[in-house]
Design a protein around this motif. Structure first.
Motif, mmCIF file in Angstrom:
data_model
loop_
_atom_site.group_PDB
_atom_site.id
_atom_site.type_symbol
_atom_site.label_atom_id
_atom_site.label_comp_id
_atom_site.label_asym_id
_atom_site.label_seq_id
_atom_site.Cartn_x
_atom_site.Cartn_y
_atom_site.Cartn_z
ATOM 1 N N GLY A 118 1.414 -1.547 0.250
ATOM 2 C CA GLY A 118 0.487 -0.031 0.216
ATOM 3 C C GLY A 118 1.098 1.372 -0.232
ATOM 4 N N HIS A 119 0.475 1.914 -0.354
ATOM 5 C CA HIS A 119 0.812 3.823 -0.654
ATOM 6 C C HIS A 119 0.566 5.060 -0.453
ATOM 7 C CE1 HIS A 119 1.867 7.305 -2.780
ATOM 8 N NE2 HIS A 119 2.941 7.196 -2.737
ATOM 9 N N SER A 120 0.877 6.069 0.134
ATOM 10 C CA SER A 120 -0.071 6.867 0.569
ATOM 11 C C SER A 120 0.732 8.090 0.600
ATOM 12 C CB SER A 120 -0.723 6.574 2.039
ATOM 13 O OG SER A 120 -2.183 7.716 2.580
ATOM 14 N N LYS A 121 0.270 9.216 0.315
ATOM 15 C CA LYS A 121 1.282 10.803 1.115
ATOM 16 C C LYS A 121 0.515 10.668 2.004
ATOM 17 C CE LYS A 121 1.476 13.622 -2.371
ATOM 18 N NZ LYS A 121 1.078 14.913 -3.409
ATOM 19 N N VAL A 122 1.192 11.869 2.827
ATOM 20 C CA VAL A 122 1.442 12.334 4.254
ATOM 21 C C VAL A 122 0.395 13.311 4.279
ATOM 22 C CG1 VAL A 122 2.546 13.485 6.460
ATOM 23 C CG2 VAL A 122 3.132 10.855 5.171
ATOM 24 N N LYS A 123 -0.352 13.730 4.741
ATOM 25 C CA LYS A 123 -1.717 15.069 4.295
ATOM 26 C C LYS A 123 -0.814 16.515 5.971
ATOM 27 C CE LYS A 123 -5.989 13.754 5.948
ATOM 28 N NZ LYS A 123 -7.029 13.297 5.876
ATOM 29 N N SER A 124 -0.540 15.011 6.633
ATOM 30 C CA SER A 124 -0.095 15.904 8.240
ATOM 31 C C SER A 124 0.479 14.771 8.911
ATOM 32 C CB SER A 124 -1.021 16.833 8.525
ATOM 33 O OG SER A 124 -2.765 15.872 9.253
ATOM 34 N N TYR A 125 1.147 16.029 10.257
ATOM 35 C CA TYR A 125 2.177 15.215 10.650
ATOM 36 C C TYR A 125 2.233 15.956 12.043
ATOM 37 C CZ TYR A 125 6.568 17.353 9.223
ATOM 38 O OH TYR A 125 7.047 18.404 8.822
ATOM 39 N N ILE A 126 3.219 15.453 13.244
ATOM 40 C CA ILE A 126 3.359 16.303 14.756
ATOM 41 C C ILE A 126 4.009 15.708 14.847
ATOM 42 C CG2 ILE A 126 0.008 16.899 15.230
ATOM 43 C CD1 ILE A 126 0.485 14.518 17.002
ATOM 44 N N VAL A 127 5.189 16.149 15.385
ATOM 45 C CA VAL A 127 5.933 16.036 16.142
ATOM 46 C C VAL A 127 6.201 15.815 17.198
ATOM 47 C CG1 VAL A 127 7.546 15.609 14.320
ATOM 48 C CG2 VAL A 127 7.199 17.381 15.647
ATOM 49 N N GLY A 128 7.104 15.387 18.610
ATOM 50 C CA GLY A 128 7.144 15.356 19.903
ATOM 51 C C GLY A 128 7.267 16.938 19.914
ATOM 52 N N ASP A 129 6.675 17.347 21.364
ATOM 53 C CA ASP A 129 6.193 18.596 22.266
ATOM 54 C C ASP A 129 8.226 18.770 21.967
ATOM 55 O OD1 ASP A 129 3.721 19.346 21.510
ATOM 56 O OD2 ASP A 129 3.622 18.710 23.350
ATOM 57 N N GLY A 130 8.776 20.331 22.095
ATOM 58 C CA GLY A 130 9.784 19.972 22.444
ATOM 59 C C GLY A 130 10.897 19.997 21.055
ATOM 60 N N TYR A 131 11.136 19.447 20.179
ATOM 61 C CA TYR A 131 11.131 18.106 19.438
ATOM 62 C C TYR A 131 11.530 19.575 18.285
ATOM 63 C CZ TYR A 131 14.747 15.999 15.674
ATOM 64 O OH TYR A 131 14.988 15.993 14.843
ATOM 65 N N ASP A 132 13.223 19.866 18.171
ATOM 66 C CA ASP A 132 13.684 21.225 17.479
ATOM 67 C C ASP A 132 15.136 20.126 17.038
ATOM 68 O OD1 ASP A 132 15.702 22.822 16.497
ATOM 69 O OD2 ASP A 132 15.451 24.099 17.998
ATOM 70 N N GLY A 133 15.073 19.639 15.511
ATOM 71 C CA GLY A 133 15.975 19.247 14.348
ATOM 72 C C GLY A 133 17.001 20.166 14.249
ATOM 73 N N SER A 134 17.301 21.035 14.872
ATOM 74 C CA SER A 134 18.115 22.550 14.685
ATOM 75 C C SER A 134 19.285 21.646 15.602
ATOM 76 C CB SER A 134 18.453 23.941 14.559
ATOM 77 O OG SER A 134 17.545 23.920 15.963
ATOM 78 N N LYS A 135 18.906 21.117 17.029
ATOM 79 C CA LYS A 135 19.574 20.872 17.802
ATOM 80 C C LYS A 135 20.356 19.420 17.601
ATOM 81 C CE LYS A 135 17.271 23.727 21.571
ATOM 82 N NZ LYS A 135 16.875 23.610 22.204
#
Length: 282
Positions: A118-135
């Motif tokens: 099965g295949h699907s595009k992602v229409k939205s997402y949430i990440v953990g509160d406080g996640y900062d990829g730049s860190k």
């Protein structure tokens, strides 16, 4: 425990963005045999010892690849009819220094050698509160490195999805007559686990780290340190347990640490993301 102190020390300096166990004789047929035992140095970490599994069977067809813009991939798991669990750092663009837009993220359930169930595009997402990829992959992000992807297509209706064991969440002792809340949740952990993913050295086939152990936990059961070897591409893959004949998901792989030339897995338990999943799943 000495091992707990050692792990805490290594957490500071040896986190790697991701992505061993004993295997019985019946599994030997699906293990790579084209490399002699002495072909690699002892400190080289690969997935070649892993057992590959058929991605057209449950529960493996509920696990798949999370493809990001055709440039990178992680692993992910259907945890509701239209929700996939993966790692937050998979969705952070180092080049642009920001989270990617949902439209470039695709989930391929039951992916194997270019084919998928099965295949699907992602229409939205949430990440953990406080996640900062730049860190980066440090201690600040570790407790928040999870993501729930809402799909355009409810793949889990036909393919199924993985859930936590029904008795896994328990109220704390002082609240035995109260339903468990985010703050009071406690978990009942069997130490034996299996992890699954699409590691970079065999990124087109699902393979398992079997018969691993949870070595220790941190953050009241939120962070899991396992003996499962984890590689690039395993990020977002499930941490699994089998009860009787049923497989359940108890966490998500997020990173790894290196100690004495061995790379072991780090993950987050379902206690972290389950309240958010309850709020968005049908």
């Amino acid at each position: 425990m000495i091992w707990q102190r050692t792990l805490a020390a290594y957490m500071i300096g040896f986190f790697f963005a991701l992505g061993a166990g004993t295997i019985d004789a019946s599994a030997q047929s699906s293990i790579r045999k084209d490399l002699p035992a002495n072909a690699l140095p002892k400190n080289s970490v690969t997935s070649f010892h892993r057992r590959s599994v058929a991605s057209d069977e449950m529960p493996w067809q509920a696990i798949g690849r999370v493809n990001i813009g055709g440039r990178a991939h992680c692993s992910g798991t259907l945890v509701a009819e239209n929700v996939v669990l993966t790692a937050a750092h998979c969705l952070f663009s180092r080049r642009d220094q920001k989270m990617v837009v949902p439209g470039i993220v695709h989930f391929l359930a039951g992916y194997s050698k270019g084919e998928y169930k099965g295949h699907s595009k992602v229409k939205s997402y949430i990440v953990g509160d406080g996640y900062d990829g730049s860190k980066g992959a440090g201690r600040a992000n570790l407790p928040h490195d999870w993501a729930l992807l809402t799909l355009e297509v409810s793949l889990g209706e036909d393919l199924g999805f993985l859930t936590v064991p029904s008795n896994w969440f328990n109220p704390s002792p002082e609240d035995t007559d109260q339903p468990p809340t985010t703050e009071r949740r406690r978990i009942s952990i069997d130490s034996n686990v299996t992890t699954a993913g699409y590691p970079g050295d065999r990124k087109h086939i699902l393979s398992l780290e079997e018969d691993c152990d949870i070595l220790t936990t941190a953050g009241e059961g939120r962070i899991l340190f396992t003996s499962c070897v984890a590689l690039n591409g395993d990020s977002g893959g499930p941490i699994l347990q089998k009860n009787a004949d049923d497989w359940h998901i108890i966490g998500v792989q997020t990173s790894a640490l290196k100690a004495n030339n061995k790379i072991s897995g780090v993950g987050l338990s379902a206690i972290v993301y389950q309240p958010y999943l309850d709020s968005i799943s049908p």
